[in-house]
Scaffold this motif. Structure first.
Motif, PDB file in Angstrom:
ATOM      1  N   ILE A  36       0.854  -1.186   0.000  1.00 35.51           N
ATOM      2  CA  ILE A  36       0.000   0.000   0.000  1.00 35.51           C
ATOM      3  C   ILE A  36       0.892   1.239   0.000  1.00 35.51           C
ATOM      4  N   PHE A  37       0.616   2.159  -0.923  1.00 30.01           N
ATOM      5  CA  PHE A  37       1.308   3.437  -0.975  1.00 30.01           C
ATOM      6  C   PHE A  37       0.402   4.500  -0.382  1.00 30.01           C
ATOM      7  N   LEU A  38       0.954   5.305   0.520  1.00 32.04           N
ATOM      8  CA  LEU A  38       0.200   6.389   1.156  1.00 32.04           C
ATOM      9  C   LEU A  38       0.770   7.706   0.641  1.00 32.04           C
ATOM     10  N   ARG A  39       0.017   8.388  -0.226  1.00 28.75           N
ATOM     11  CA  ARG A  39       0.489   9.633  -0.855  1.00 28.75           C
ATOM     12  C   ARG A  39      -0.219  10.821  -0.207  1.00 28.75           C
ATOM     13  N   GLY A  40       0.569  11.712   0.381  1.00 28.79           N
ATOM     14  CA  GLY A  40      -0.015  12.866   1.042  1.00 28.79           C
ATOM     15  C   GLY A  40       0.827  14.108   0.852  1.00 28.79           C
ATOM     16  N   ASN A  41       0.253  15.250   1.241  1.00 26.01           N
ATOM     17  CA  ASN A  41       0.952  16.527   1.186  1.00 26.01           C
ATOM     18  C   ASN A  41       0.877  17.212   2.536  1.00 26.01           C
ATOM     19  N   GLY A  42       1.861  18.053   2.819  1.00 27.92           N
ATOM     20  CA  GLY A  42       1.857  18.816   4.053  1.00 27.92           C
ATOM     21  C   GLY A  42       2.873  19.932   3.977  1.00 27.92           C
ATOM     22  N   GLY A  43       2.754  20.884   4.878  1.00 34.26           N
ATOM     23  CA  GLY A  43       3.678  21.998   4.923  1.00 34.26           C
ATOM     24  C   GLY A  43       3.115  23.123   5.760  1.00 34.26           C
ATOM     25  N   SER A  44       3.906  24.169   5.924  1.00 33.22           N
ATOM     26  CA  SER A  44       3.469  25.275   6.769  1.00 33.22           C
ATOM     27  C   SER A  44       2.278  26.005   6.190  1.00 33.22           C
ATOM     28  N   PRO A  51       0.823  -4.214  10.391  1.00 36.46           N
ATOM     29  CA  PRO A  51       0.863  -5.657  10.673  1.00 36.46           C
ATOM     30  C   PRO A  51       0.475  -6.536   9.478  1.00 36.46           C
ATOM     31  N   GLU A  52      -0.321  -6.001   8.555  1.00 35.35           N
ATOM     32  CA  GLU A  52      -0.841  -6.824   7.462  1.00 35.35           C
ATOM     33  C   GLU A  52      -0.320  -6.428   6.084  1.00 35.35           C
ATOM     34  N   PHE A  53       0.293  -5.231   5.962  1.00 37.55           N
ATOM     35  CA  PHE A  53       0.685  -4.733   4.650  1.00 37.55           C
ATOM     36  C   PHE A  53       2.113  -4.183   4.672  1.00 37.55           C
ATOM     37  N   ALA A  54       2.731  -4.157   3.497  1.00 35.57           N
ATOM     38  CA  ALA A  54       3.966  -3.421   3.298  1.00 35.57           C
ATOM     39  C   ALA A  54       3.566  -1.996   2.925  1.00 35.57           C
ATOM     40  N   VAL A  55       3.894  -1.036   3.771  1.00 33.11           N
ATOM     41  CA  VAL A  55       3.398   0.334   3.606  1.00 33.11           C
ATOM     42  C   VAL A  55       4.548   1.272   3.250  1.00 33.11           C
ATOM     43  N   THR A  56       4.358   2.051   2.185  1.00 33.82           N
ATOM     44  CA  THR A  56       5.342   3.044   1.767  1.00 33.82           C
ATOM     45  C   THR A  56       4.668   4.408   1.695  1.00 33.82           C
ATOM     46  N   MET A  57       5.224   5.385   2.412  1.00 32.88           N
ATOM     47  CA  MET A  57       4.741   6.754   2.351  1.00 32.88           C
ATOM     48  C   MET A  57       5.344   7.432   1.120  1.00 32.88           C
ATOM     49  N   VAL A  58       4.558   8.268   0.451  1.00 29.91           N
ATOM     50  CA  VAL A  58       5.015   9.007  -0.726  1.00 29.91           C
ATOM     51  C   VAL A  58       4.716  10.480  -0.466  1.00 29.91           C
ATOM     52  N   VAL A  59       5.774  11.281  -0.243  1.00 35.45           N
ATOM     53  CA  VAL A  59       5.584  12.657   0.241  1.00 35.45           C
ATOM     54  C   VAL A  59       6.610  13.598  -0.376  1.00 35.45           C
ATOM     55  N   PRO A  60       6.329  14.918  -0.377  1.00 37.93           N
ATOM     56  CA  PRO A  60       7.317  15.905  -0.827  1.00 37.93           C
ATOM     57  C   PRO A  60       8.364  16.160   0.251  1.00 37.93           C
ATOM     58  N   PRO A  61       9.451  16.842  -0.083  1.00 41.54           N
ATOM     59  CA  PRO A  61      10.574  17.021   0.851  1.00 41.54           C
ATOM     60  C   PRO A  61      10.195  17.647   2.187  1.00 41.54           C
ATOM     61  N   ALA A  62       9.249  18.591   2.191  1.00 36.66           N
ATOM     62  CA  ALA A  62       8.900  19.284   3.435  1.00 36.66           C
ATOM     63  C   ALA A  62       8.392  18.336   4.505  1.00 36.66           C
ATOM     64  N   CYS A  63       7.890  17.173   4.090  1.00 39.51           N
ATOM     65  CA  CYS A  63       7.295  16.228   5.036  1.00 39.51           C
ATOM     66  C   CYS A  63       8.296  15.247   5.633  1.00 39.51           C
ATOM     67  N   ILE A  64       9.481  15.159   5.047  1.00 34.07           N
ATOM     68  CA  ILE A  64      10.447  14.152   5.477  1.00 34.07           C
ATOM     69  C   ILE A  64      10.821  14.281   6.957  1.00 34.07           C
ATOM     70  N   PRO A  65      11.100  15.491   7.491  1.00 39.49           N
ATOM     71  CA  PRO A  65      11.441  15.585   8.921  1.00 39.49           C
ATOM     72  C   PRO A  65      10.336  15.044   9.830  1.00 39.49           C
TER      73      PRO A  65
END
Length: 222
Positions: free
Chosen positions: A5-13, A32-46
């Motif tokens: 499952i890919f979780l694609r989101g956005n965030g920032g100030s 527990p049931e899935f391989a989960v990968t977050m997909v986000v822009p650089p501002a969200c990495i921290p």
């Protein structure tokens, strides 16, 4: 092998961190049931790193006013995988391209506006079911507080000695770009002067907004 499952989101100030916070909560539920990968822009990495994610747990995509599916998922097969979208930059074209690529699409929605074509839609606002009654393009929708995406910390009961009926916690999100904290707190302090108020603010708040809150505190000492 676990399904992906890919979780694609956005965030920032500018838009706050609510979309990413919801996806982090969903990740905790799904892990527990899935391989989960977050997909986000650089501002969200921290924020992801602060939550304990390692580089293998997320993909970094470019920051843009309107997201482009072909750019975000270049070289990633969709067939057999699931994609969850949480944000305001994923338009109809983005979602259609995701489904054409073979992804099963989950949309976390707030407004019930426009074409909401997806396999599953989630809106955890209370009493929002009627907003989607005419949206026949939605495969299935899950509405109401039973589907609230909360981290496990929020389900832990508070010790009795932390309860204070005269103290109120106000939180308008991780960025509060419209300065709602100050506006709401000002009115509530006038209406309920006998209460004690605690306001959550973060490093993503604008400095002038923080100064307003501190001045309000100074003018209304407990």
């Amino acid at each position: 092998m676990k399904p992906t499952i890919f979780l694609r989101g956005n965030g920032g100030s500018g838009i706050g961190w609510g979309h990413i916070s919801r996806l982090l909560a969903l990740r905790e539920i799904l892990k527990p049931e899935f391989a989960v990968t977050m997909v986000v822009p650089p501002a969200c990495i921290p924020l992801l790193q602060k939550a304990g994610l390692q580089s293998a747990d997320f993909l970094q995509v470019s920051e843009s006013e309107m997201a482009d599916f072909a750019v975000d998922f270049a070289g990633i097969p969709g067939l057999g995988n699931m994609l969850v979208l949480d944000g305001y930059t994923f338009d109809t074209v983005y979602r259609e391209n995701a489904m054409k690529a073979g992804f099963r699409l989950v949309l976390i929605d707030d407004f019930a506006r426009g074409d909401l074509r997806c396999d599953l839609l989630i809106n955890h606002a209370p009493l929002c079911e009627t907003l989607y009654s005419g949206h026949t393009e939605i495969g299935r929708y899950c509405c109401g507080i039973d589907y609230a995406l909360l981290r496990s910390e929020f389900y832990r009961p508070l010790p009795e000695n932390t309860r204070d009926p005269d103290t109120v916690l106000l939180s308008m999100g991780g960025a509060d770009p419209d300065d709602l904290s100050f506006t709401i707190l000002s009115e509530l302090m006038l209406a309920f002067p006998e209460l004690k108020w605690h306001v959550v603010h973060t490093s993503s708040f604008r400095q002038d907004h923080i100064r307003q809150l501190l001045q309000l505190q100074k003018n209304n000492p407990c």
